[in-house]
Structures are given as structure tokens and as C-alpha cells.
Motif scaffolding. Sequence first.
Motif, PDB file in Angstrom:
ATOM      1  N   TYR A  57      38.546  28.968  44.874  1.00  0.00           N
ATOM      2  CA  TYR A  57      38.373  28.888  43.416  1.00  0.00           C
ATOM      3  C   TYR A  57      39.484  28.094  42.747  1.00  0.00           C
ATOM      4  CZ  TYR A  57      41.871  32.501  42.201  1.00  0.00           C
ATOM      5  OH  TYR A  57      43.035  33.203  42.015  1.00  0.00           O
TER       6      TYR A  57
ATOM      7  N   ASN B 205      30.297  24.115  47.899  1.00  0.00           N
ATOM      8  CA  ASN B 205      30.529  24.667  46.557  1.00  0.00           C
ATOM      9  C   ASN B 205      31.388  23.758  45.683  1.00  0.00           C
ATOM     10  OD1 ASN B 205      32.912  25.114  47.974  1.00  0.00           O
ATOM     11  ND2 ASN B 205      33.231  27.172  47.148  1.00  0.00           N
TER      12      ASN B 205
ATOM     13  N   ASN C  47      34.490  31.093  38.159  1.00  0.00           N
ATOM     14  CA  ASN C  47      34.458  32.503  38.532  1.00  0.00           C
ATOM     15  C   ASN C  47      35.172  32.683  39.876  1.00  0.00           C
ATOM     16  OD1 ASN C  47      33.981  35.156  39.165  1.00  0.00           O
ATOM     17  ND2 ASN C  47      31.756  35.051  38.970  1.00  0.00           N
TER      18      ASN C  47
ATOM     19  N   ASP D 102      33.505  34.116  43.151  1.00  0.00           N
ATOM     20  CA  ASP D 102      32.518  33.346  43.899  1.00  0.00           C
ATOM     21  C   ASP D 102      33.135  32.465  44.984  1.00  0.00           C
ATOM     22  OD1 ASP D 102      30.541  34.440  42.358  1.00  0.00           O
ATOM     23  OD2 ASP D 102      30.404  32.732  40.985  1.00  0.00           O
TER      24      ASP D 102
END
Length: 271
Positions: free
Chosen positions: A20, A46, A264, A267
Motif C-alpha cells: 500500500y 494491483n 486503502n 487491501d
Amino acid sequence: MTGPIRRPVASLWIGERLHYLNQLCLLSHVKQGHPTTLYCTDTVTNVPEGVIVKPATDIMAIDMEIVRQTSESFLSNVFRYKMIQKTDAVWIDCDAFCHKPFPDEMQNIFAGHGFRGALNCGVVYIPPKGALIDQLLDYYDNLPAAPAWFNKQQRKRLEKQDPSLPHAVRIYNAERTSFGPQAFTWFAQQTGDYEKALSPDFLYPVPFQLNDVFYDPYGRVEGHFTDNTLSVHLYTNGTKPWWRKNPPLANSYADRMCREIGVNPQDALEE
């Protein structure tokens, strides 16, 4: 209404998944108007929307066996200068948060680092034509028997390496930063570019040794910043495992920036 389109920035990712903090840092450049490219050696599952994805082979051939014998940082140290030469983009590490846009007219974006004052290359732009980039790329493409700046102890460590290993691996094993800050500092000194370095508050306002402050809900990270600050290095290579595997505490700098940018943490934690 969208803001101005600014100079391009780019980075490299080796692996299949971003943390993240990497998502946060990449998106921070997008938010400031910088076209942001992530060159990848694998299919990354991602990457945040807004980040441009391109194969790393657009810049150079990738020898993953050498990477396996050294580290991801070894490849990125070579990659960044070849990327600058080919694309004229600003190199950004994936843990560099964009606090303010990089000025279009700034031709030398690099700075001293930490308490020792050596130059770092975590965020760097140098002219794609010139003595500094030529000497850096010549060093990487035509490795000497030993780097010119090696002292007696470093040379002894190099001599003790297994001769069957690739020469680049032997140099790396003798001195891990010999392809990163040491090389950049040495060649900048040789070309006279060392004097063009920005002060640490531009790119590394928080010293590496204090990187826990990013996760402290009572830490005043912004107290390190000045009006010069463009980038904030989060030093994920020095982040304790607990912070990598858990979302940041409420009101910490990492938490506040995630909420501001729209990431977030839950995640994309380290598995």
C-alpha cells in the motif's frame, strides 16, 4: 477541472504485487499532475488506476538471474539512468511520496541524504546528455576490476569473493551500495555535479534513522519539512515488519496520506 500536466516521472517494480505504501507514493505523483509510469518485470496485479504500466524491457534487457544473486535495488540502480537517458523522466523510488510537484525548469534533482551527507539517488534527475550520466552508464556497462573509490578493506572483501560468480555480483557482495549512492556520489564528484546537489530537505526531509515517525500517531512528521520540500522518502527498505504487515495507526502520517490520496492499506499489506 484537471490541473496542469507536469514533467513525467517513472519507477521500476520487480514482483507481482505492490504494498500500500508503494501505491500511495505512485498515486501521490499522479495527484500532483505528473504522468507516472511504472516499468514492470512481471504482471503486477494491483497497480492503481492512473499509473501507466510498461514493460521494463522497454528500457533495457533484464537479467533476472543477476537480480536473484543480488537484489532488486541492484537492477534499479542501473535502470534509472538508462530510463532517464531514453525518456527524460524523473526517477522516483516507489517509496517516495510527492509532497509538491517537481519544477519543470529544475535540471538537477538529487540531494544529500541522512546524517552522513552522501548523495542518494532515490529521487533523481540529471540531464540525459552530459558527463555525469555518461560516466555512470559507462561504469555499469564496463565494470572495472574494482570501483575506483574502494578502500583497502573493500578491496579485500572483493578479492575474497567466489571467482565463479559474475563480476557484478562480486562487487555487490563486497559493498552493497557500490551500484547506488556510492557510485552516484563518486561520479558526481568527478564531474563537478556534486556541488549542484539540493539540500536534504528537498527530497529526504526525514532522516532514514527516524523512519518510524511515519507510523507514530503522535509524531510530527511535518516538523521536518521546509518550504523546499518536494518529496518525502518513506524508506520501505528499512520499515519494520510490523508496519509492513498491518495498516498504519490512525492519525499517523502514513494513515493521513492514505486517506488524502485514497488508498486503502488493508487491501495491500505484506503477506
